[in-house]
Design a protein around this motif. Structure first.
Motif, short mmCIF file in Angstrom:
data_model
loop_
_atom_site.label_atom_id
_atom_site.label_comp_id
_atom_site.label_asym_id
_atom_site.label_seq_id
_atom_site.Cartn_x
_atom_site.Cartn_y
_atom_site.Cartn_z
N LEU A 104 -54.95 -1.83 -4.64
CA LEU A 104 -55.34 -2.73 -3.55
C LEU A 104 -55.35 -2.01 -2.20
O LEU A 104 -54.60 -1.06 -1.98
N LYS A 105 -56.18 -2.53 -1.29
CA LYS A 105 -56.27 -1.98 0.06
C LYS A 105 -55.32 -2.74 1.00
O LYS A 105 -54.76 -3.77 0.63
N PRO A 106 -55.12 -2.24 2.24
CA PRO A 106 -54.11 -2.82 3.13
C PRO A 106 -54.21 -4.32 3.35
O PRO A 106 -53.20 -5.02 3.33
N LYS A 107 -55.42 -4.84 3.58
CA LYS A 107 -55.56 -6.27 3.86
C LYS A 107 -55.07 -7.11 2.69
O LYS A 107 -54.30 -8.07 2.87
N ALA A 108 -55.50 -6.76 1.49
CA ALA A 108 -55.05 -7.50 0.31
C ALA A 108 -53.54 -7.37 0.11
O ALA A 108 -52.87 -8.33 -0.26
N LEU A 109 -53.02 -6.18 0.35
CA LEU A 109 -51.58 -5.97 0.20
C LEU A 109 -50.79 -6.81 1.20
O LEU A 109 -49.72 -7.35 0.86
N CYS A 110 -51.27 -6.90 2.43
CA CYS A 110 -50.59 -7.73 3.43
C CYS A 110 -50.57 -9.20 3.02
O CYS A 110 -49.56 -9.89 3.20
N ILE A 111 -51.68 -9.66 2.46
CA ILE A 111 -51.73 -11.05 2.00
C ILE A 111 -50.75 -11.27 0.85
O ILE A 111 -50.00 -12.26 0.83
N TRP A 112 -50.74 -10.35 -0.10
CA TRP A 112 -49.80 -10.45 -1.21
C TRP A 112 -48.35 -10.40 -0.71
O TRP A 112 -47.50 -11.17 -1.18
N ALA A 113 -48.05 -9.49 0.22
CA ALA A 113 -46.68 -9.36 0.73
C ALA A 113 -46.23 -10.64 1.42
O ALA A 113 -45.12 -11.14 1.18
N ALA A 114 -47.10 -11.20 2.27
CA ALA A 114 -46.74 -12.43 2.97
C ALA A 114 -46.55 -13.58 2.00
O ALA A 114 -45.59 -14.36 2.09
N GLY A 115 -47.48 -13.71 1.05
CA GLY A 115 -47.36 -14.78 0.06
C GLY A 115 -46.11 -14.64 -0.80
O GLY A 115 -45.44 -15.64 -1.10
N TRP A 116 -45.80 -13.40 -1.18
CA TRP A 116 -44.61 -13.18 -2.02
C TRP A 116 -43.34 -13.50 -1.25
O TRP A 116 -42.40 -14.08 -1.79
N MET A 117 -43.31 -13.13 0.02
CA MET A 117 -42.14 -13.45 0.84
C MET A 117 -41.94 -14.96 0.97
O MET A 117 -40.80 -15.44 1.01
N LEU A 118 -43.02 -15.69 1.06
CA LEU A 118 -42.93 -17.14 1.22
C LEU A 118 -42.56 -17.84 -0.08
O LEU A 118 -41.74 -18.76 -0.10
N ALA A 119 -43.17 -17.41 -1.19
CA ALA A 119 -43.04 -18.16 -2.44
C ALA A 119 -41.86 -17.73 -3.30
O ALA A 119 -41.18 -18.58 -3.90
N SER A 120 -41.57 -16.43 -3.38
CA SER A 120 -40.57 -15.96 -4.33
C SER A 120 -39.17 -16.51 -4.06
O SER A 120 -38.45 -16.87 -5.01
N PRO A 121 -38.71 -16.63 -2.80
CA PRO A 121 -37.37 -17.21 -2.60
C PRO A 121 -37.27 -18.66 -3.07
O PRO A 121 -36.22 -19.07 -3.59
N VAL A 122 -38.33 -19.43 -2.89
CA VAL A 122 -38.31 -20.83 -3.33
C VAL A 122 -38.24 -20.91 -4.84
O VAL A 122 -37.44 -21.66 -5.41
N LEU A 123 -39.08 -20.12 -5.53
CA LEU A 123 -39.06 -20.12 -6.99
C LEU A 123 -37.72 -19.62 -7.52
O LEU A 123 -37.19 -20.16 -8.50
N ALA A 124 -37.16 -18.60 -6.89
CA ALA A 124 -35.86 -18.09 -7.32
C ALA A 124 -34.77 -19.14 -7.13
O ALA A 124 -33.88 -19.30 -7.98
N TYR A 125 -34.84 -19.88 -6.02
CA TYR A 125 -33.86 -20.94 -5.77
C TYR A 125 -33.93 -22.02 -6.86
O TYR A 125 -32.90 -22.55 -7.30
N LEU A 126 -35.15 -22.33 -7.31
CA LEU A 126 -35.32 -23.35 -8.34
C LEU A 126 -34.88 -22.85 -9.72
O LEU A 126 -34.38 -23.63 -10.54
N LEU A 127 -35.05 -21.57 -9.97
CA LEU A 127 -34.76 -21.03 -11.30
C LEU A 127 -33.29 -20.63 -11.48
O LEU A 127 -32.77 -20.70 -12.60
N ARG A 128 -32.63 -20.23 -10.40
CA ARG A 128 -31.26 -19.72 -10.54
C ARG A 128 -30.30 -20.71 -11.20
O ARG A 128 -29.52 -20.31 -12.08
N PRO A 129 -30.28 -21.99 -10.82
CA PRO A 129 -29.35 -22.91 -11.50
C PRO A 129 -29.58 -22.98 -13.01
O PRO A 129 -28.62 -23.07 -13.78
#
Length: 376
Positions: A104-129
């Motif tokens: 991937l090129k920088p623009k796509a990587l920035c979008i993926w990084a921002a999306g991952w930062m936003l979504a992964s903590p929420v999903l992890a919070y739901l899955l951990r229990p």
């Protein structure tokens, strides 16, 4: 990293007052370690123009085999009795998880990084229990070691979600590093943008997290559900939230505490890492202008990080639960480790030698890169 390992991050008083080491480096050192991994992968897979086709496939094979060397080192160190959270197994798994993103090129990587930062903590919070409620719990309570391969579900659950360096959220750091490494780093404006943009992101994320806890009622809500009453929440939020079961309140997702793995924590530490990279690039430009190698001490140690890290962990393990030698202090031990890393790194880089583990990693990488052509 060595400072957080060898020097106290909390004072020994009943209130566990954070030390300046804890306030300055906790969480940020490990994040920088991971962001630099992403930058290194970008530089080895095409820099600004990512590899494509057979070249990209070869690079992926090489990185996968290199990850195997890192994982083997981590699993071996995991068998030591030591009061450190060893990152290498998680690091190796991150190398495997980032493989699909290498093209991937920088623009796509920035979008993926921002999306991952936003979504992964929420999903992890739901899955951990759910992970913690399973029998046995999908948490190791120790560093991954060879024997843990016999319980793969527990090992993977811990590495991805319940461990000290949860890969599921930490993939954000490698995406950020990969995006940085794809930028034209030799252009004059890029280091300035990294320094300024990283600083702004870090400050905004920190300010938002502090406001959520102190002004909007977050800390009071978390105090009611904290499962570690012997530890003052205020100190934990400043230095280290690892080991605290973040469940029972959505307010956990609003903290910016080190090692909390929240969106704000990921954004803050990524911003700090970007700013550090920008500052070092600017220092490198100054060194070129002065015709001096100002970064040699960092460059030397950085060229053999895996070996130096492994030796550092082994030496710390040798002193685990044992008194320090007569006349030694924690500060003296830290400076001995840091100075040795700098001196050994400088010697190796000046002699153009690879560290022993770096040599193995490079050999594995070369084997992977050329194996496909050999099969054809």
């Amino acid at each position: 990293m060595m400072a957080t390992h060898l020097l106290p991050t909390f004072e020994s008083d009943p209130g566990m007052t954070p030390t300046w080491i804890g306030l300055t480096f906790s969480g940020r050192a490990a994040a920088l370690f991971a962001v630099l991994a992403g930058i290194g992968l970008a530089l080895s897979t095409g820099k600004q123009v990512p590899f494509e086709g057979p070249a990209l496939g070869a690079a992926r094979r090489g990185i996968a085999l290199r990850a195997g060397v890192i994982a083997a080192a981590g699993l071996t160190l995991g068998g030591l009795e030591v009061n450190l959270a060893i990152i290498l197994v998680h690091y190796a798994v991150l190398f495997l998880c980032i493989l699909p993103f290498l093209g991937l090129k920088p623009k796509a990587l920035c979008i993926w990084a921002a999306g991952w930062m936003l979504a992964s903590p929420v999903l992890a919070y739901l899955l951990r229990p759910w992970l913690m409620a399973s029998s046995p719990q999908l948490i190791l309570d120790h560093n991954p070691a060879w024997e843990d391969l016999g319980t793969p579900s527990q090992l993977l659950g811990d590495v991805f979600f319940t461990g000290y360096y949860p890969v599921f959220q930490w993939l954000s750091y490698l995406l950020v590093g990969l995006a940085i490494g794809r930028l034209p780093l030799t252009k004059a404006r890029i280091p300035v943008l990294l320094l300024a943009g990283g600083t702004v992101l870090a400050v905004l994320a920190k300010a938002l997290g502090v406001a959520a806890m102190e002004n909007w009622g977050g800390r009071a809500a978390l105090q009611q559900v904290l499962n570690a009453p012997d530890y003052p929440l205020d100190s934990l939020l400043q230095v280290n939230l690892a080991g605290v079961q973040q469940e029972g309140s959505w307010w956990w997702l609003a903290t910016v505490a080190p090692h909390s793995g929240t969106t704000l924590d990921l954004a803050h530490t990524s911003g700090v890492a970007a700013a550090v990279v920008g500052a070092c690039l600017l220092l490198g430009r100054l060194a070129d202008w002065l015709n001096l190698d100002l970064l040699l001490p960092l460059r030397g140690a950085g060229a053999m990080t895996l070996t130096l890290y492994s030796v550092h962990v082994w030496v710390v393990a040798a002193f685990y639960l044992k008194p320090l030698p007569a006349g030694w202090t924690e500060e003296g031990m830290y400076f001995a480790h840091a100075a040795t890393a700098v001196i050994v790194g400088m010697v190796f880089v000046l002699l153009k030698w690879r560290g022993p583990l770096e040599w193995l990693g490079h050999a594995a990488n070369q084997l992977g890169r050329h194996s496909g052509s050999g099969l054809r």
